[in-house]
Scaffold this motif. Structure first.
Motif, PDB file in Angstrom:
ATOM      1  N   ALA A  52      50.739  33.632  38.466  1.00 54.44           N
ATOM      2  CA  ALA A  52      49.521  34.276  37.985  1.00 54.44           C
ATOM      3  C   ALA A  52      48.690  34.846  39.127  1.00 54.44           C
ATOM      4  CB  ALA A  52      48.697  33.273  37.176  1.00 54.44           C
ATOM      5  N   GLU A  53      48.620  34.124  40.237  1.00 56.11           N
ATOM      6  CA  GLU A  53      47.824  34.612  41.377  1.00 56.11           C
ATOM      7  C   GLU A  53      48.401  35.900  41.931  1.00 56.11           C
ATOM      8  OE1 GLU A  53      45.996  33.043  45.643  1.00 56.11           O
ATOM      9  OE2 GLU A  53      47.288  31.737  44.445  1.00 56.11           O
ATOM     10  N   GLN A  54      49.724  35.997  41.965  1.00 56.21           N
ATOM     11  CA  GLN A  54      50.372  37.221  42.438  1.00 56.21           C
ATOM     12  C   GLN A  54      50.019  38.406  41.550  1.00 56.21           C
ATOM     13  OE1 GLN A  54      54.766  38.320  41.757  1.00 56.21           O
ATOM     14  NE2 GLN A  54      54.804  37.372  43.804  1.00 56.21           N
ATOM     15  N   VAL A  55      50.005  38.184  40.241  1.00 56.23           N
ATOM     16  CA  VAL A  55      49.668  39.259  39.308  1.00 56.23           C
ATOM     17  C   VAL A  55      48.215  39.681  39.489  1.00 56.23           C
ATOM     18  CG1 VAL A  55      49.448  39.893  36.876  1.00 56.23           C
ATOM     19  CG2 VAL A  55      51.430  38.565  37.647  1.00 56.23           C
ATOM     20  N   ARG A  56      47.316  38.708  39.650  1.00 51.08           N
ATOM     21  CA  ARG A  56      45.906  39.058  39.853  1.00 51.08           C
ATOM     22  C   ARG A  56      45.710  39.852  41.138  1.00 51.08           C
ATOM     23  NH1 ARG A  56      45.270  33.748  38.162  1.00 51.08           N
ATOM     24  NH2 ARG A  56      44.691  33.034  40.250  1.00 51.08           N
ATOM     25  N   GLU A  57      46.421  39.489  42.179  1.00 54.85           N
ATOM     26  CA  GLU A  57      46.323  40.251  43.430  1.00 54.85           C
ATOM     27  C   GLU A  57      46.765  41.695  43.213  1.00 54.85           C
ATOM     28  OE1 GLU A  57      45.163  39.621  46.480  1.00 54.85           O
ATOM     29  OE2 GLU A  57      44.392  37.671  45.795  1.00 54.85           O
ATOM     30  N   GLN A  58      47.805  41.871  42.404  1.00 49.01           N
ATOM     31  CA  GLN A  58      48.257  43.224  42.096  1.00 49.01           C
ATOM     32  C   GLN A  58      47.200  43.996  41.327  1.00 49.01           C
ATOM     33  OE1 GLN A  58      52.126  42.863  40.114  1.00 49.01           O
ATOM     34  NE2 GLN A  58      52.999  43.968  41.839  1.00 49.01           N
ATOM     35  N   ILE A  59      46.611  43.346  40.326  1.00 49.71           N
ATOM     36  CA  ILE A  59      45.582  44.024  39.533  1.00 49.71           C
ATOM     37  C   ILE A  59      44.419  44.458  40.421  1.00 49.71           C
ATOM     38  CG2 ILE A  59      43.844  43.670  37.737  1.00 49.71           C
ATOM     39  CD1 ILE A  59      45.891  41.809  36.344  1.00 49.71           C
ATOM     40  N   ALA A  60      43.946  43.550  41.276  1.00 53.22           N
ATOM     41  CA  ALA A  60      42.839  43.893  42.173  1.00 53.22           C
ATOM     42  C   ALA A  60      43.217  45.031  43.105  1.00 53.22           C
ATOM     43  CB  ALA A  60      42.422  42.667  42.975  1.00 53.22           C
ATOM     44  N   GLY A  61      44.432  44.988  43.643  1.00 58.52           N
ATOM     45  CA  GLY A  61      44.877  46.053  44.536  1.00 58.52           C
ATOM     46  C   GLY A  61      44.960  47.387  43.838  1.00 58.52           C
ATOM     47  N   LEU A  62      45.430  47.391  42.604  1.00 55.76           N
ATOM     48  CA  LEU A  62      45.513  48.627  41.836  1.00 55.76           C
ATOM     49  C   LEU A  62      44.128  49.192  41.543  1.00 55.76           C
ATOM     50  CD1 LEU A  62      48.306  47.479  39.373  1.00 55.76           C
ATOM     51  CD2 LEU A  62      48.501  49.449  40.910  1.00 55.76           C
ATOM     52  N   VAL A  63      43.199  48.321  41.161  1.00 55.01           N
ATOM     53  CA  VAL A  63      41.840  48.789  40.867  1.00 55.01           C
ATOM     54  C   VAL A  63      41.192  49.383  42.111  1.00 55.01           C
ATOM     55  CG1 VAL A  63      39.521  48.046  40.200  1.00 55.01           C
ATOM     56  CG2 VAL A  63      41.511  47.216  38.932  1.00 55.01           C
ATOM     57  N   LEU A  64      41.338  48.698  43.245  1.00 55.60           N
ATOM     58  CA  LEU A  64      40.741  49.211  44.482  1.00 55.60           C
ATOM     59  C   LEU A  64      41.368  50.532  44.904  1.00 55.60           C
ATOM     60  CD1 LEU A  64      40.368  45.889  46.479  1.00 55.60           C
ATOM     61  CD2 LEU A  64      38.525  47.344  45.642  1.00 55.60           C
ATOM     62  N   ALA A  65      42.681  50.642  44.782  1.00 53.34           N
ATOM     63  CA  ALA A  65      43.352  51.895  45.142  1.00 53.34           C
ATOM     64  C   ALA A  65      42.890  53.027  44.232  1.00 53.34           C
ATOM     65  CB  ALA A  65      44.865  51.717  45.057  1.00 53.34           C
ATOM     66  N   PHE A  66      42.733  52.733  42.955  1.00 51.97           N
ATOM     67  CA  PHE A  66      42.284  53.744  42.006  1.00 51.97           C
ATOM     68  C   PHE A  66      40.871  54.213  42.326  1.00 51.97           C
ATOM     69  CE2 PHE A  66      40.093  54.509  37.863  1.00 51.97           C
ATOM     70  CZ  PHE A  66      40.741  55.698  37.526  1.00 51.97           C
ATOM     71  N   ILE A  67      39.958  53.271  42.579  1.00 50.80           N
ATOM     72  CA  ILE A  67      38.568  53.637  42.866  1.00 50.80           C
ATOM     73  C   ILE A  67      38.469  54.411  44.175  1.00 50.80           C
ATOM     74  CG2 ILE A  67      36.291  52.701  43.448  1.00 50.80           C
ATOM     75  CD1 ILE A  67      36.866  50.431  41.463  1.00 50.80           C
ATOM     76  N   LYS A  68      39.248  53.983  45.156  1.00 51.39           N
ATOM     77  CA  LYS A  68      39.192  54.637  46.467  1.00 51.39           C
ATOM     78  C   LYS A  68      40.104  55.850  46.551  1.00 51.39           C
ATOM     79  CE  LYS A  68      37.841  50.380  48.827  1.00 51.39           C
ATOM     80  NZ  LYS A  68      36.531  50.887  49.293  1.00 51.39           N
ATOM     81  N   LYS A  69      40.747  56.184  45.414  1.00 50.71           N
ATOM     82  CA  LYS A  69      41.603  57.375  45.302  1.00 50.71           C
ATOM     83  C   LYS A  69      42.755  57.341  46.285  1.00 50.71           C
ATOM     84  CE  LYS A  69      37.845  60.189  43.460  1.00 50.71           C
ATOM     85  NZ  LYS A  69      37.054  61.437  43.579  1.00 50.71           N
ATOM     86  N   SER A  70      43.339  56.140  46.411  1.00 50.33           N
ATOM     87  CA  SER A  70      44.551  55.976  47.210  1.00 50.33           C
ATOM     88  C   SER A  70      45.758  56.022  46.285  1.00 50.33           C
ATOM     89  CB  SER A  70      44.516  54.639  47.960  1.00 50.33           C
ATOM     90  OG  SER A  70      43.355  54.535  48.756  1.00 50.33           O
ATOM     91  N   GLU A  71      46.924  56.193  46.863  1.00 51.05           N
ATOM     92  CA  GLU A  71      48.147  56.212  46.059  1.00 51.05           C
ATOM     93  C   GLU A  71      48.407  54.810  45.497  1.00 51.05           C
ATOM     94  OE1 GLU A  71      51.303  58.385  44.350  1.00 51.05           O
ATOM     95  OE2 GLU A  71      49.581  59.055  45.519  1.00 51.05           O
TER      96      GLU A  71
END
Length: 309
Positions: free
Chosen positions: A279-298
């Motif tokens: 579960a922690e691995q999945v949450r890390e992915q979700i957070a990384g995806l959200v940050l990349a999206f907000i910061k307009k990264s790939e």
């Protein structure tokens, strides 16, 4: 240091005691070790990265904001002011619970698209403007209220998707396990998908989502193979020039993967499937995806299937 402050505002046209929103605003702080800080616990924001973008996050039905605390902290650590709120009111006729606040009169075939379906958004924006302009506020001058992102989980994700189009200051929207398929009980034809507007959008979902699977009867799509989130991406996401739409399938993740810790005394967790990844691995992915999206990264991450428009 990440700190949070509380604020309260009222919901227009709602009756007491169900007309109050309790806000919690997370932000990076700059402690000075003053006597005032030690006595009050109030620490002013770190203005190094000001003005900072703002995320307003909508909880799922009967999922407390404590379950998203971990995400709010990660966003604040990345210099993104993050707002969550608690609202107790009807979730269904005669049923009281936690809700992001939904105006069902705006979610009907003849009214959808005429205005915001969530009456909480404008009062929250007004509260943030007040905090941003008040010289006594620890958030004075630190928020970029022309760069607001809506996000949410489950029904909260649906609220975010439905409402981004109605607020000029909202620049993008993301959702985990949220979609815009319309309930036949509200008068919509089966298989109806509601528009999400033309702003940048990221839809995230898990391939072990038992809640969405069990809810397809609401849309007249039981027995069909296409996931409602996938269908929303295919049919409702039409980004305008310069905007992007992302569909992210997280392998091994379920409906409540974003919620930690999960209060199993409320909500519909019993409908969910078991996750097959940590579960922690999945949450890390979700957070990384959200940050990349907000910061307009790939958007790139392992154990996902990503589509883009």
């Amino acid at each position: 240091m990440i700190r949070a402050l509380f604020h309260a505002t009222t919901l227009p046209n709602a009756s007491a005691p169900y007309n109050v929103l309790h806000l919690k605003v997370y932000y990076p702080a700059a402690p000075t070790n003053s006597d005032a800080e030690r006595m009050s616990g109030v620490i002013s924001a770190d203005k190094t990265s000001a003005p900072m973008p703002v995320v307003i996050f909508f909880n799922g039905i009967n999922v407390g904001i404590e379950s998203y605390h971990w995400l709010a902290v990660k966003l604040a650590e990345a210099n993104i002011v993050t707002v969550m709120y608690t609202h107790v009111a009807e979730t269904l006729p005669g049923v009281i619970g936690l809700t992001p606040a939904i105006d069902l009169s705006k979610v009907k075939p003849d009214t959808y698209g005429s205005g915001a379906t969530c009456p909480a958004i404008q009062p929250i924006l007004d509260s943030l403007m007040q905090l941003n302009s008040d010289e006594k506020s620890p958030l004075c001058g630190v928020m970029d209220l022309n760069n607001v992102i809506l996000g949410g989980h489950s029904a909260g994700g649906t609220v975010a998707l439905q409402n981004a189009q109605f607020f000029a200051q909202v620049k993008a929207v993301f959702a985990y396990a949220g979609h815009t398929m319309a309930s036949t009980m509200l008068g919509f034809a089966t298989n109806t998908v509601l528009s999400v507007g033309s702003k940048s959008v990221m839809l995230m979902r898990g391939d072990k989502d038992g809640v969405i699977a069990a809810s397809r009867v609401r849309y007249g799509t039981e027995g069909q193979s296409q996931d409602p989130v996938e269908k929303t991406f295919d049919e409702a996401c039409q980004p305008s020039a310069g905007e992007e739409a992302w569909d992210v399938l997280l392998q091994g993740a379920n409906h409540f993967a974003i919620a930690h810790p999960l209060d199993e005394t409320t909500g519909r967790f019993f409908l969910d499937m078991e996750m097959i990844r940590p579960a922690e691995q999945v949450r890390e992915q979700i957070a990384g995806l959200v940050l990349a999206f907000i910061k307009k990264s790939e958007l790139r991450t392992e154990q996902t299937v990503i589509r883009k428009k």
